[in-house]
Design a protein around this motif. Structure first.
Motif, PDB file in Angstrom:
ATOM      1  N   GLY A 176      -7.343   3.063   2.616  1.00 35.24           N
ATOM      2  CA  GLY A 176      -6.005   2.527   2.394  1.00 35.24           C
ATOM      3  C   GLY A 176      -5.015   3.247   3.305  1.00 35.24           C
ATOM      4  N   GLU A 177      -3.809   2.736   3.327  1.00 33.08           N
ATOM      5  CA  GLU A 177      -2.779   3.316   4.196  1.00 33.08           C
ATOM      6  C   GLU A 177      -2.621   4.810   3.964  1.00 33.08           C
ATOM      7  OE1 GLU A 177       1.295   1.437   4.608  1.00 33.08           O
ATOM      8  OE2 GLU A 177       0.218   0.031   3.340  1.00 33.08           O
ATOM      9  N   ILE A 178      -2.863   5.582   5.002  1.00 30.57           N
ATOM     10  CA  ILE A 178      -2.637   7.019   4.903  1.00 30.57           C
ATOM     11  C   ILE A 178      -1.132   7.251   4.799  1.00 30.57           C
ATOM     12  CG2 ILE A 178      -2.841   9.198   6.168  1.00 30.57           C
ATOM     13  CD1 ILE A 178      -5.388   7.781   7.460  1.00 30.57           C
ATOM     14  N   ILE A 205      -2.905   3.717   8.955  1.00 27.68           N
ATOM     15  CA  ILE A 205      -1.843   4.638   8.534  1.00 27.68           C
ATOM     16  C   ILE A 205      -0.526   3.893   8.376  1.00 27.68           C
ATOM     17  CG2 ILE A 205      -1.287   5.357  10.926  1.00 27.68           C
ATOM     18  CD1 ILE A 205      -0.869   8.250   9.693  1.00 27.68           C
ATOM     19  N   HIS A 206       0.193   4.260   7.327  1.00 30.45           N
ATOM     20  CA  HIS A 206       1.559   3.744   7.128  1.00 30.45           C
ATOM     21  C   HIS A 206       2.420   4.266   8.282  1.00 30.45           C
ATOM     22  CE1 HIS A 206       5.197   2.829   4.613  1.00 30.45           C
ATOM     23  NE2 HIS A 206       5.691   3.832   5.313  1.00 30.45           N
ATOM     24  N   THR A 207       3.259   3.412   8.831  1.00 30.42           N
ATOM     25  CA  THR A 207       4.175   3.833   9.900  1.00 30.42           C
ATOM     26  C   THR A 207       5.595   3.476   9.492  1.00 30.42           C
ATOM     27  OG1 THR A 207       2.438   3.268  11.494  1.00 30.42           O
ATOM     28  CG2 THR A 207       4.634   3.685  12.390  1.00 30.42           C
ATOM     29  N   PRO A 210       9.943   4.915   4.030  1.00 35.57           N
ATOM     30  CA  PRO A 210       9.312   4.564   2.757  1.00 35.57           C
ATOM     31  C   PRO A 210       9.441   3.080   2.444  1.00 35.57           C
ATOM     32  CG  PRO A 210      11.066   6.221   2.458  1.00 35.57           C
ATOM     33  CD  PRO A 210      11.072   5.836   3.897  1.00 35.57           C
ATOM     34  N   SER A 211       8.392   2.497   1.835  1.00 33.40           N
ATOM     35  CA  SER A 211       8.410   1.067   1.506  1.00 33.40           C
ATOM     36  C   SER A 211       9.173   0.815   0.214  1.00 33.40           C
ATOM     37  CB  SER A 211       6.988   0.540   1.355  1.00 33.40           C
ATOM     38  OG  SER A 211       6.320   0.647   2.585  1.00 33.40           O
ATOM     39  N   ILE A 212       8.892   1.645  -0.772  1.00 35.70           N
ATOM     40  CA  ILE A 212       9.525   1.501  -2.083  1.00 35.70           C
ATOM     41  C   ILE A 212       9.788   2.917  -2.584  1.00 35.70           C
ATOM     42  CG2 ILE A 212       8.532  -0.750  -2.757  1.00 35.70           C
ATOM     43  CD1 ILE A 212       6.291   0.779  -4.145  1.00 35.70           C
ATOM     44  N   GLY A 232      -0.780   1.087  11.180  1.00 35.11           N
ATOM     45  CA  GLY A 232      -0.382   0.086  10.183  1.00 35.11           C
ATOM     46  C   GLY A 232       1.104  -0.220  10.285  1.00 35.11           C
ATOM     47  N   HIS A 233       1.427  -1.461  10.088  1.00 38.31           N
ATOM     48  CA  HIS A 233       2.806  -1.960  10.269  1.00 38.31           C
ATOM     49  C   HIS A 233       3.637  -1.108  11.234  1.00 38.31           C
ATOM     50  CE1 HIS A 233       4.090   0.781   7.048  1.00 38.31           C
ATOM     51  NE2 HIS A 233       3.427   0.107   6.128  1.00 38.31           N
ATOM     52  N   VAL A 234       3.281  -1.241  12.499  1.00 39.90           N
ATOM     53  CA  VAL A 234       3.991  -0.493  13.558  1.00 39.90           C
ATOM     54  C   VAL A 234       5.477  -0.856  13.569  1.00 39.90           C
ATOM     55  CG1 VAL A 234       3.485  -2.192  15.397  1.00 39.90           C
ATOM     56  CG2 VAL A 234       3.803   0.232  15.992  1.00 39.90           C
TER      57      VAL A 234
HETATM   58 ZN   LIG Z   1       2.908   0.834   4.281  1.00 38.78          ZN
END
Ligand SMILES: [Zn+2]
Length: 400
Positions: A176-178, A205-207, A210-212, A232-234
């Motif tokens: 999952g997204e690091i 990886i999350h890029t 913060p999302s939430i 991930g989501h560049v």
């Molecule tokens: Zn993310």
């Protein structure tokens, strides 16, 4: 939610009168072919009808001159269990995406599970359970038969190499997204990414910001140091790094550049353009990052294709490749390309009724999303005229 268990195979299927055959391969996006022959879910031949063995088919589909592409692949979703998401408490979201042409989804972590375990044993148990459950649910017809590749653990502090070896042996193929767990430092992530890679587990990886509430910032230095297989989501999910930082990621890393629908749209367009300028369009893959705070977008991948083609000024046939063949290669999937021996996962498209475009590709280039006329997975028709897209001008017909 469970439906009947699907045990049938497609038998021989002939798909004829295809007006435009999109290969999924951005180096040769349009094929000189009007016919596909499928044998038990696998592509057996692609070519001109006169050159194909079309005799004895169990099913014949007349495409009526419409377009056929590999089924779209959403590189970034957050499923939980079944065709339900607690994020917006929605049922049937996966099947709705099937009506948007998506035949495969890749989990970036089952992070929305209420009470998600964060201890190491719990993380591993959830990953294995999710992998099994989503693999099994396809056979039960849940989610319209879409292929959901899940069981993507969010790595936590305290994990050791043996944990990755155990998960890999149990069938886990993704992280999952690091950054969504307690591992947020570049050096710590890098060690675990290397363990995962050694055991055949792909990482993302999350890029960005913060999302939430509760998630955190991952900046370009951490992304570069962690060296996950997919950036991930560049373009952020939603909050993007600066364009300068995104350019640094494009230039200093060779990893996949994942552009998502639930991200910063300006950076989505600029990233796609920059990848073309840097002559690394093969790295671009598309996802939605749904379900999310922005909800579920059943047409998210089609919307992203139209957005990037129209505003980054990239031919539509290339952008369809970002959502199919590029993802297949970056993710080492069988599906996503039209080649003999690969799974018969297809989306049948035409320009939407009353689009200003001349034809499908022109309509997408003008920013319109196409109409889906049929979706096929493993040679089996999973939906006909989409209930979600604008109506396709012409739709394929099952003639036998
Ligand atoms: Zn993310």
């Amino acid at each position: 939610m469970a439906g009947p268990v699907v045990t049938e195979t497609s038998g021989k299927v002939v798909i004829r009168n295809v007006g435009l055959m999109l290969s999924g391969d951005i180096d040769a996006p349009v094929m000189d072919a009007d016919t596909i022959v499928v044998d038990d879910g696998v592509i057996a031949a692609i070519g001109r009808e006169k050159d194909c063995d079309t005799a004895g088919a169990r099913r014949v589909i007349d495409c009526k001159g419409t377009a056929l592409a590999p089924g779209l692949i959403d590189s970034h979703v957050h499923p939980v269990f079944g065709d339900w998401t607690p994020r917006q408490n929605q049922l049937g979201w996966i099947e709705s995406c099937l009506h948007g042409g998506v035949t495969t989804m890749i989990s970036a972590g089952e992070v929305h599970l209420p009470g998600r375990p964060k201890d190491v044993v719990g993380v591993k148990a959830l990953a294995i359970t999710a992998q099994r459950a989503f693999d099994g649910m396809r056979a039960a017809g849940v989610g319209g038969g879409a292929k959901v590749l899940a069981g993507a653990p969010v790595i936590e502090k305290g994990m050791v190499e043996q944990d990755f070896a155990e998960m890999a042996a149990a069938g886990v193929t993704l992280l999952g997204e690091i950054g969504l767990g307690s591992v947020k430092a570049g050096d710590e992530a890098r060690t675990m990414v290397a363990w995962a890679r050694k055991h055949g587990i792909q990482s993302t990886i999350h890029t960005g910001g913060p999302s939430i509430p509760g998630s955190g910032l991952i900046d370009e230095q951490v992304v570069l140091e962690a060296d996950a297989d997919v950036i991930g989501h560049v373009n952020g999910g939603h909050t993007s790094l600066s364009y300068k930082a995104v350019c640094t990621l494009c230039e200093k890393s060779g990893r996949a550049l994942e552009i998502v629908h639930n991200g910063n749209e300006r950076i989505a367009i600029l990233t796609a353009k920059h990848a073309m300028e840097l002559k690394c369009p093969h790295r671009v893959v598309l996802g939605t990052d749904a379900p999310a705070g922005s909800g579920v977008q059943p047409l998210g991948i089609l919307r992203l294709v139209a957005l990037i083609s129209s505003l980054a000024d990239i031919p539509a046939e290339i952008v369809f490749g970002f959502a199919t063949g590029n993802t297949a290669r970056m993710r080492r999937l069988r599906q996503g390309l039209l080649e003999v021996g690969r799974p018969a996962d297809f989306v049948f498209l035409d320009k939407a009724q009353h689009s200003a475009g001349r034809d499908l590709l022109d309509s997408v280039r003008l920013g319109d999303i196409p109409g889906v006329g049929m979706v096929m997975i493993d040679g089996i028709v999973r939906c006909q005229r989409s209930r979600n897209t604008p109506p396709a001008t012409e739709v394929p017909v099952i003639v036998q």
